[in-house]
Scaffold this motif. Sequence first.
Motif, PDB file in Angstrom:
ATOM      1  N   ILE A  40      25.871  21.371   6.150  1.00 47.25           N
ATOM      2  CA  ILE A  40      24.731  22.112   6.789  1.00 47.25           C
ATOM      3  C   ILE A  40      23.716  22.553   5.837  1.00 47.25           C
ATOM      4  N   ASP A  41      22.391  22.283   5.920  1.00 45.62           N
ATOM      5  CA  ASP A  41      21.495  22.664   5.199  1.00 45.62           C
ATOM      6  C   ASP A  41      20.888  23.964   5.352  1.00 45.62           C
ATOM      7  N   ASP A 280      34.009  18.503  12.267  1.00 47.53           N
ATOM      8  CA  ASP A 280      34.177  19.508  13.237  1.00 47.53           C
ATOM      9  C   ASP A 280      33.495  20.838  12.800  1.00 47.53           C
ATOM     10  N   LEU A 281      32.463  21.057  13.641  1.00 48.30           N
ATOM     11  CA  LEU A 281      31.067  21.810  12.975  1.00 48.30           C
ATOM     12  C   LEU A 281      31.801  23.242  12.929  1.00 48.30           C
ATOM     13  N   SER A 286      29.429  29.457   7.341  1.00 45.92           N
ATOM     14  CA  SER A 286      28.615  30.071   8.574  1.00 45.92           C
ATOM     15  C   SER A 286      27.178  30.696   7.939  1.00 45.92           C
ATOM     16  N   LEU A 287      26.777  30.370   6.769  1.00 46.27           N
ATOM     17  CA  LEU A 287      25.462  30.736   6.170  1.00 46.27           C
ATOM     18  C   LEU A 287      24.934  32.131   6.393  1.00 46.27           C
ATOM     19  N   GLY A 288      25.936  33.016   6.818  1.00 48.90           N
ATOM     20  CA  GLY A 288      25.641  34.198   7.180  1.00 48.90           C
ATOM     21  C   GLY A 288      24.924  34.411   8.676  1.00 48.90           C
ATOM     22  N   ALA A 289      25.297  33.474   9.492  1.00 47.44           N
ATOM     23  CA  ALA A 289      24.381  33.483  10.596  1.00 47.44           C
ATOM     24  C   ALA A 289      25.101  34.497  11.574  1.00 47.44           C
ATOM     25  N   PRO A 290      24.385  35.319  12.577  1.00 45.04           N
ATOM     26  CA  PRO A 290      24.862  36.343  13.363  1.00 45.04           C
ATOM     27  C   PRO A 290      25.373  35.614  14.737  1.00 45.04           C
ATOM     28  N   ASN A 297      32.830  30.014  14.811  1.00 45.74           N
ATOM     29  CA  ASN A 297      32.216  29.991  13.715  1.00 45.74           C
ATOM     30  C   ASN A 297      30.831  30.586  14.223  1.00 45.74           C
ATOM     31  N   PRO A 298      30.567  31.854  13.597  1.00 45.23           N
ATOM     32  CA  PRO A 298      29.208  32.863  14.122  1.00 45.23           C
ATOM     33  C   PRO A 298      27.950  31.673  14.055  1.00 45.23           C
TER      34      PRO A 298
END
Length: 341
Positions: A40-41, A280-281, A286-290, A297-298
């Motif tokens: 995931i970029d 499996d995503l 999480s890249l700090g995603a809200p 996984n947020p």
Amino acid sequence: MRLATAIPAALAAVLLAAGTLPAAAAAAPPSPACSPRVSIDRYSDALDKRSVDGLYVGNFSALAHDTDGDLLALSDRSALVTLDGRTREPVRGIPLADEDGKPLDSEGLVVEKNGDRLITSETEPSVRRYDRAGKPAGRLPVPDGLRVAPAGRATANQTFEGLTASPGGRTLTASMEGPLAGDGTDAQGRPLHRFQTWQRQPDGGYALGRQYAYPAGQGMTIPEITALSDGRLLVLERKFEPQGNTIRLYLADPRHADDTRDTEKLGAATRPATKTLLADLTQCPSLGAPARQPQINPLLDNIEGMTVLGRAHGRLHLLLVSDDNQREQQITRLYDMTVRL
């Protein structure tokens, strides 16, 4: 023994601050890998809860390149939004309707070389051609068995969710989100979904082609597919449970699958497409995603759209989008991913 594992964490922090710990022993940045073949970029929420030309920017179920280099994002509430191909900012939107002016449950999108848009609707189901202005210009044939009951054996809201064209444009494929009534499982107990193809004709029309079975995971539906140049497909599978979304990306090979056009009921004797799990995503960083609702996984939301932005050296650059269902608890989110084939 590596220095980073030989020194207690607290002491390592002191030494690093003092400049006496080798840089190689410092904590490495989080890996972007979701699996050995998928990373995931980045993600972006810049489109969330926006509007353009009086249309809501969201409810996205499909993505595609336009012929001018921009991106098209299809709303499942009868709208097509153009995104700038570089900035991904919404620049225009047009409403869609059927031949009688009624709204669509628009789910799948392919752009033809002349700029016409092929768009599926789950309602019947159907595949319609639209011109660039959004005017309907005909339909493709659909087998009777794939129609929603009582006309056929499909379940409402479980029909043509994904649509893709081979890179040369000769073969079009639509995926059924769910199985037909009466169809069973393969030898491993996986529900069999039907994929329908069409072949492009010299006059620009499409004739019905082969049909084949795809073995989805238990409880999983199929929101999107993307064709590769060698006849294989990328397939998204998803499910939503109280703890959040599960999204999986598969590489499917239908080249040796049975043609099921004349098969009334699929089952263990049916040879389906083969598939390989790419990622499996839920295992992506999480890249700090809200997240605005419970998620495994947020980073994840209701991912429905996928397109290939580029290919180089056996790697694909994918862009995915989530459908926020126009709800405050969900997010319209874009995901840039790299897939190594």
